[in-house]
Scaffold this motif. Structure first.
Motif, PDB file in Angstrom:
ATOM      1  N   ALA A 150       0.821  -1.217   0.000  1.00  0.00           N
ATOM      2  CA  ALA A 150       0.000   0.000   0.000  1.00  0.00           C
ATOM      3  C   ALA A 150       0.855   1.267   0.000  1.00  0.00           C
ATOM      4  O   ALA A 150       0.487   2.257  -0.650  1.00  0.00           O
ATOM      5  N   PHE A 151       2.003   1.262   0.745  1.00  0.00           N
ATOM      6  CA  PHE A 151       2.863   2.447   0.843  1.00  0.00           C
ATOM      7  C   PHE A 151       4.325   2.014   0.750  1.00  0.00           C
ATOM      8  O   PHE A 151       4.694   0.919   1.219  1.00  0.00           O
ATOM      9  N   ILE A 152       5.116   2.872   0.169  1.00  0.00           N
ATOM     10  CA  ILE A 152       6.569   2.682   0.127  1.00  0.00           C
ATOM     11  C   ILE A 152       7.205   3.911   0.773  1.00  0.00           C
ATOM     12  O   ILE A 152       7.024   5.030   0.280  1.00  0.00           O
ATOM     13  N   GLN A 153       7.910   3.684   1.860  1.00  0.00           N
ATOM     14  CA  GLN A 153       8.523   4.783   2.601  1.00  0.00           C
ATOM     15  C   GLN A 153      10.049   4.726   2.448  1.00  0.00           C
ATOM     16  O   GLN A 153      10.653   3.661   2.590  1.00  0.00           O
TER      17      GLN A 153
ATOM     18  N   GLN B 132      13.543  12.804   8.452  1.00  0.00           N
ATOM     19  CA  GLN B 132      13.777  11.387   8.205  1.00  0.00           C
ATOM     20  C   GLN B 132      12.620  10.592   8.794  1.00  0.00           C
ATOM     21  O   GLN B 132      12.148  10.887   9.897  1.00  0.00           O
ATOM     22  N   VAL B 133      12.172   9.573   8.051  1.00  0.00           N
ATOM     23  CA  VAL B 133      11.104   8.705   8.528  1.00  0.00           C
ATOM     24  C   VAL B 133      11.699   7.694   9.500  1.00  0.00           C
ATOM     25  O   VAL B 133      12.647   6.975   9.170  1.00  0.00           O
ATOM     26  N   VAL B 134      11.162   7.665  10.724  1.00  0.00           N
ATOM     27  CA  VAL B 134      11.642   6.714  11.744  1.00  0.00           C
ATOM     28  C   VAL B 134      10.591   5.651  12.048  1.00  0.00           C
ATOM     29  O   VAL B 134      10.907   4.611  12.618  1.00  0.00           O
ATOM     30  N   ASP B 135       9.329   5.936  11.721  1.00  0.00           N
ATOM     31  CA  ASP B 135       8.256   4.952  11.907  1.00  0.00           C
ATOM     32  C   ASP B 135       7.416   4.953  10.631  1.00  0.00           C
ATOM     33  O   ASP B 135       6.607   5.857  10.399  1.00  0.00           O
ATOM     34  N   SER B 136       7.647   3.958   9.810  1.00  0.00           N
ATOM     35  CA  SER B 136       6.990   3.930   8.503  1.00  0.00           C
ATOM     36  C   SER B 136       5.474   3.743   8.613  1.00  0.00           C
ATOM     37  O   SER B 136       4.719   4.220   7.758  1.00  0.00           O
TER      38      SER B 136
ATOM     39  N   LYS C  23       7.792  17.713  18.106  1.00  0.00           N
ATOM     40  CA  LYS C  23       6.597  17.321  18.860  1.00  0.00           C
ATOM     41  C   LYS C  23       5.520  16.753  17.940  1.00  0.00           C
ATOM     42  O   LYS C  23       4.875  15.747  18.253  1.00  0.00           O
ATOM     43  N   ALA C  24       5.312  17.432  16.805  1.00  0.00           N
ATOM     44  CA  ALA C  24       4.319  16.935  15.855  1.00  0.00           C
ATOM     45  C   ALA C  24       4.795  15.661  15.162  1.00  0.00           C
ATOM     46  O   ALA C  24       3.992  14.777  14.835  1.00  0.00           O
TER      47      ALA C  24
ATOM     48  N   TRP D  95       3.607  11.631  13.614  1.00  0.00           N
ATOM     49  CA  TRP D  95       3.718  11.450  12.172  1.00  0.00           C
ATOM     50  C   TRP D  95       4.763  10.403  11.798  1.00  0.00           C
ATOM     51  O   TRP D  95       4.887  10.060  10.619  1.00  0.00           O
ATOM     52  N   GLY D  96       5.530   9.944  12.768  1.00  0.00           N
ATOM     53  CA  GLY D  96       6.554   8.935  12.472  1.00  0.00           C
ATOM     54  C   GLY D  96       7.786   9.503  11.791  1.00  0.00           C
ATOM     55  O   GLY D  96       8.506   8.778  11.102  1.00  0.00           O
ATOM     56  N   ILE D  97       8.048  10.808  11.989  1.00  0.00           N
ATOM     57  CA  ILE D  97       9.226  11.434  11.373  1.00  0.00           C
ATOM     58  C   ILE D  97      10.062  12.104  12.451  1.00  0.00           C
ATOM     59  O   ILE D  97       9.578  12.366  13.559  1.00  0.00           O
TER      60      ILE D  97
END
Length: 312
Positions: A68-71, A102-106, A157-158, A162-164
């Motif tokens: 469904a998603f590619i991070q 950077q994405v830390v939680d895909s 904080k946000a 958002w997993g970033i």
């Protein structure tokens, strides 16, 4: 039934089966998933989140599982477009920057927000406007670190939901209006001229101080040299007087020693008489005045009048 119609039906059926086989083959090939390094694939099974595929080879169930998603897990940069901000002293400036995230939680990056890039950019813009609104125009150029730190704090904080992760935010340009820019340039030029005049005056002051210090040192050296010269001259004269005194003492001692010897006194009187006569020869006719005794034959009496004693 016509034979040609039968052949056409068979061809249609074969074409349908061929298309179906090709579709199934494509689906089976799509079920083979190769995930590259620093990437994460979000897999859904029948529309529901199933798992996250990390780097390597994976096999999915055709028709049931889908990516469904590619991070992308690498750090990326997002340009924040220029925006107008008002400073505390009501000056309109244009500010742009760049975000490093950077994405830390895909999973959160896929389901926690629709577009985390757009959201981070919008949040950076609003935070920048709010921070610049608390600063005067002059401070906005000096306090870039404060603005960047505040934006990073808000985005972090946000970003937890958002997993970033926001590593840093850098302001590229702060552009004031043309009139303000010209006034700032005039102010900078005036400040430079003031610093130049101040530096020149300080240099002239230092030069005068150095010259006076040099003259002072020169006068001290001259006075010390003169003092040393006089000391040396006085010491030389003292040594000379001492030497003369020693020589005179030695000669007196020798004369006294000679007088104490037999016949020494007569020899001294004779020598003094000779010296007196020699001095008389050197006098001129006018200055030569001699007092003679009444009896010129009495030589001893004559010498006695001169203060020279002879043995009777």
């Amino acid at each position: 039934m016509d034979l040609s119609n039968i052949n056409n039906m068979e061809l249609i059926i074969l074409a349908i089966w061929g298309a179906l086989f090709l579709y199934l083959a494509v689906k089976f090939f799509q079920a083979i998933c190769l995930v590259p390094t620093q990437s994460a694939y979000i897999v859904e099974r029948l529309g529901k989140y199933r798992c996250t595929l990390e780097a390597g080879f994976h096999l999915l169930l055709p028709f049931i599982d889908k990516v469904a998603f590619i991070q992308d897990l690498k750090e990326e940069t997002i340009d924040v477009p220029p925006q107008e901000c008002f400073s505390k002293d009501e000056v309109n400036v244009e500010v742009d920057g760049v975000i490093y995230i950077q994405v830390v939680d895909s999973v959160k990056a896929s389901y926690g927000i629709t577009d985390y890039r757009f959201a981070a950019m919008q949040l950076a813009q609003t935070t920048t406007r709010s921070v610049i609104g608390t600063l005067d125009l002059d401070r906005t150029f000096e306090e870039r670190d404060i603005i960047s730190a505040k934006v990073v704090e808000v985005l972090d904080k946000a970003g937890e939901s958002w997993g970033i992760r926001v590593h840093r935010y850098e302001i590229k340009n702060i552009t004031p209006p043309l009139t303000v820019k010209n006034a700032m340039e005039l102010q900078v030029n005036a400040e430079r001229e003031r610093k130049a005049i101040l530096a020149k005056s300080l240099g002239d002051k230092a030069s005068r101080i150095n010259r006076s210090e040099g003259l002072k040192t020169e006068m001290i050296n001259i006075s010390e040299g003169e003092m040393q010269r006089r000391i040396n001259s006085a010491e030389g004269k003292a040594e000379e007087i001492l030497a003369i005194a020693r020589a005179t003492g030695d000669s007196i001692a020798k004369v006294a020693n000679a007088i104490s010897q037999p016949g020494g006194k007569q020899a001294l009187e004779m020598q003094l008489s000779e010296q007196y006569l020699q001095q008389m020869k050197g006098l001129s006719q006018e200055s030569r005045k001699v007092i003679l005794p009444a009896n010129l034959l009495d030589f001893n009496q004559w010498l006695g009048t001169l203060g020279i004693k002879t043995k009777g």
